[in-house]
Design an enzyme around this catalytic site. Structure first.
Site, PDB file in Angstrom:
ATOM      1  N   GLU A 150       0.856  -1.183   0.000  1.00 10.74           N
ATOM      2  CA  GLU A 150       0.000   0.000   0.000  1.00 10.74           C
ATOM      3  C   GLU A 150       0.898   1.241   0.000  1.00 10.74           C
ATOM      4  OE1 GLU A 150      -3.712   1.833   2.601  1.00 10.74           O
ATOM      5  OE2 GLU A 150      -2.182   0.635   3.623  1.00 10.74           O
TER       6      GLU A 150
ATOM      7  N   CYS B 230      -4.741  -3.321   4.117  1.00 15.48           N
ATOM      8  CA  CYS B 230      -4.325  -2.839   5.434  1.00 15.48           C
ATOM      9  C   CYS B 230      -5.419  -2.913   6.505  1.00 15.48           C
ATOM     10  CB  CYS B 230      -3.765  -1.419   5.288  1.00 15.48           C
ATOM     11  SG  CYS B 230      -2.627  -0.945   6.627  1.00 15.48           S
TER      12      CYS B 230
ATOM     13  N   LYS C 196     -10.522   0.471  -1.192  1.00 16.69           N
ATOM     14  CA  LYS C 196     -10.435   0.266   0.262  1.00 16.69           C
ATOM     15  C   LYS C 196     -11.667   0.828   0.960  1.00 16.69           C
ATOM     16  CE  LYS C 196      -7.206   1.036   4.127  1.00 16.69           C
ATOM     17  NZ  LYS C 196      -5.924   1.671   4.516  1.00 16.69           N
TER      18      LYS C 196
END
Length: 495
Positions: free
Chosen positions: A80, A213, A179
């Protein structure tokens, strides 16, 4: 009529290739990248300046991709923020974004770069994949226009998404993920999609899912991909800031793969100043390769072989009833000396291990944690405690946890219990940790001195006990059952 010899050789070769592609194993790679960051600025740079910075990072990534392909890797995951970093506002990140189409358009940017809006980053990533015959996973930014008819449209008329892309070995865009769970200040630069996305794609070596993440701590998309969509392997670009004693990248990500019963390819950003390090290739039975490096600023490539379908593997563990054992036993001993302490702002209940061996219980709310242990030469200046936490975590996000942990305190002062510790000297001959968990989503962690994992040296029994298989070889920092109580996230309850 019999086929000619050349045709027969061609057919045999093709069959061999198909058999290889359908192999029960595949070779995976992850690259931990020390990102070249932009200069901090409040004014947007030109698109040309933005691309120049991204090309510098992609030069490094391309070198790692070539090396991974030469070593036989079928897929590589990069981190990321690995192409442009994180020093941005909503306005200053805009020149770095591209319009990323839905993969249903059947597009190879490397061979057809002008089909959509200018996309030099997607073109280059696609060519890296195509030229090296390898799947490439990268994290970039997506932009989508919107208008006033959309009540949630931002005032600048566009959505901006933290986005993962996957290109197959021919350079085709096969996956795009926006995300959903943004981490703290990310919301200043990015939007999250209106609905969480559960992105999967099929390969000759298994079914893959992808998220980014902070997503790993939430039911959507993480649990949905594994429990409902039955992926074999999860791709995980991350920029993970380590938080001892439970949320250091290598320990939590390896524990998550074990708890969920899937492969996890975790590629972290590398920045020691922000405690970002820790990447790995994890299988349900433990880490195949991992790296944790707070000493240098170098990037690092990891390569390892994995089962394509770990659920079908003979070594795949059966379902665990995480509360079975702990619910069947009485409290080992009453605790007259329980005390409270903080771990990452959460108020734990602790009890000290005052003897070299024994049985202990500590409880908080509905969670009781049981420990059997025997130390192998306890160091006089080292203190260990058994801790329990059952409640709502409210710092960088809100989510319910149930945690049982055996951990080393920072010093003999009990007030330091729960503070970050990286080294220890005390070894344990054996340990057995269990808890009365209200959730089946529990992740087993064992962390040795020096932030080292213990693959193959512990196991989880079907009744929920985390036990040492052999005498632990190194001093212990923490032994933890990290429970994530997703079912309670939508309930209103006091912390």
């Amino acid at each position: 009529m019999l086929p000619s010899q050349p045709l027969l050789h061609t057919a045999v070769f093709a069959l061999t290739i198909l058999q290889a592609l359908a192999s029960n194993t595949f070779t995976a790679a992850v690259y931990e990248h020390a990102v070249i960051l932009p200069d901090a600025t409040l004014q947007p740079v030109s698109p040309e300046e933005a691309l120049a910075l991204m090309n510098k990072n992609m030069d490094v990534l391309e070198g790692a991709i070539k090396e991974a392909a030469q070593q036989g890797a079928h897929i590589i995951v990069t981190p990321e923020d690995g192409i442009y970093g994180w020093r941005f506002t909503r306005e200053t990140i805009y020149p770095y974004l591209e319009d990323i189409p839905d993969p249903a358009v059947d597009w190879i940017p490397c061979t057809d770069p002008t089909r959509f809006a200018p996309a030099p980053v997607q073109k280059r990533l696609s060519c890296m994949a195509r030229n090296n015959s390898i799947y490439v996973v990268a994290n970039i930014g997506d932009k989508k226009p919107c208008n006033s008819s959309d009540p949630s449209c931002p005032s600048d008329g566009r959505y901006q998404y933290n986005t993962d892309v996957v290109f197959d070995s021919k350079g085709k865009l096969v996956a795009r993920y926006h995300k959903y769970n943004l981490f703290m200040s990310e919301s200043r630069s990015f939007n999250y999609p209106k609905e969480p996305e559960a992105i999967t794609f099929e390969t000759p070596f298994g079914k893959f899912g992808i998220f980014t993440c902070f997503d790993i701590l939430f039911r959507e998309p993480a649990v949905v991909l594994v429990s409902e969509l039955q992926v074999d392997t999860v791709l995980f670009p991350t920029a993970w800031m380590n938080v001892l004693p439970f949320l250091t990248a290598v320990e939590f990500h390896s524990a998550w793969a074990m708890g969920m019963g899937v492969n996890l390819l975790s590629a972290n950003t590398h920045n020691t100043g922000l405690a970002m390090t820790g990447s790995g290739i994890y299988a349900p039975d433990g880490a195949r390769r991992y790296s944790y490096n707070m000493e240098t600023e170098d990037g690092h490539l990891l390569i390892a072989e994995l089962d394509s379908h770990p659920r079908l593997s003979s070594t795949s563990s059966s379902a665990v009833n995480w509360s079975a054992y702990a619910s069947s036993v009485k409290r080992f001993s009453p605790n007259d000396h329980d005390f409270e302490g903080l771990i990452f702002h959460d108020k734990f209940t602790f009890t000290e291990l005052t003897k070299p061996e024994g049985n202990l219980t500590v409880c908080q709310k509905d969670l009781c944690c049981h420990l059997s242990y025997k130390m192998a030469g306890k160091q006089e200046d080292e203190v260990y405690v058994l801790g329990a936490f059952d409640g709502l975590h409210v710092v960088e996000g809100q989510y319910y946890l149930q945690i049982c942990t055996l951990l080393k305190c920072k010093s003999p002062d009990l007030g330091t219990c729960g503070q970050p510790v990286e080294t220890a000297q005390t070894k344990f001959e054996m340990f057995s940790l269990s808890g009365t968990f209200g959730t089946n989503y529990v992740f087993p962690e064992v962390l040795y001195s020096g932030v080292q994992l213990a693959p193959g040296e512990f196991e989880v029994l079907n009744d929920g006990r985390l036990i040492s298989k052999t005498r632990p070889k190194k001093p212990v920092i923490t032994v933890t059952l990290f429970g994530r109580w997703y079912e309670r996230d939508n309930l209103k309850q006091d912390p």
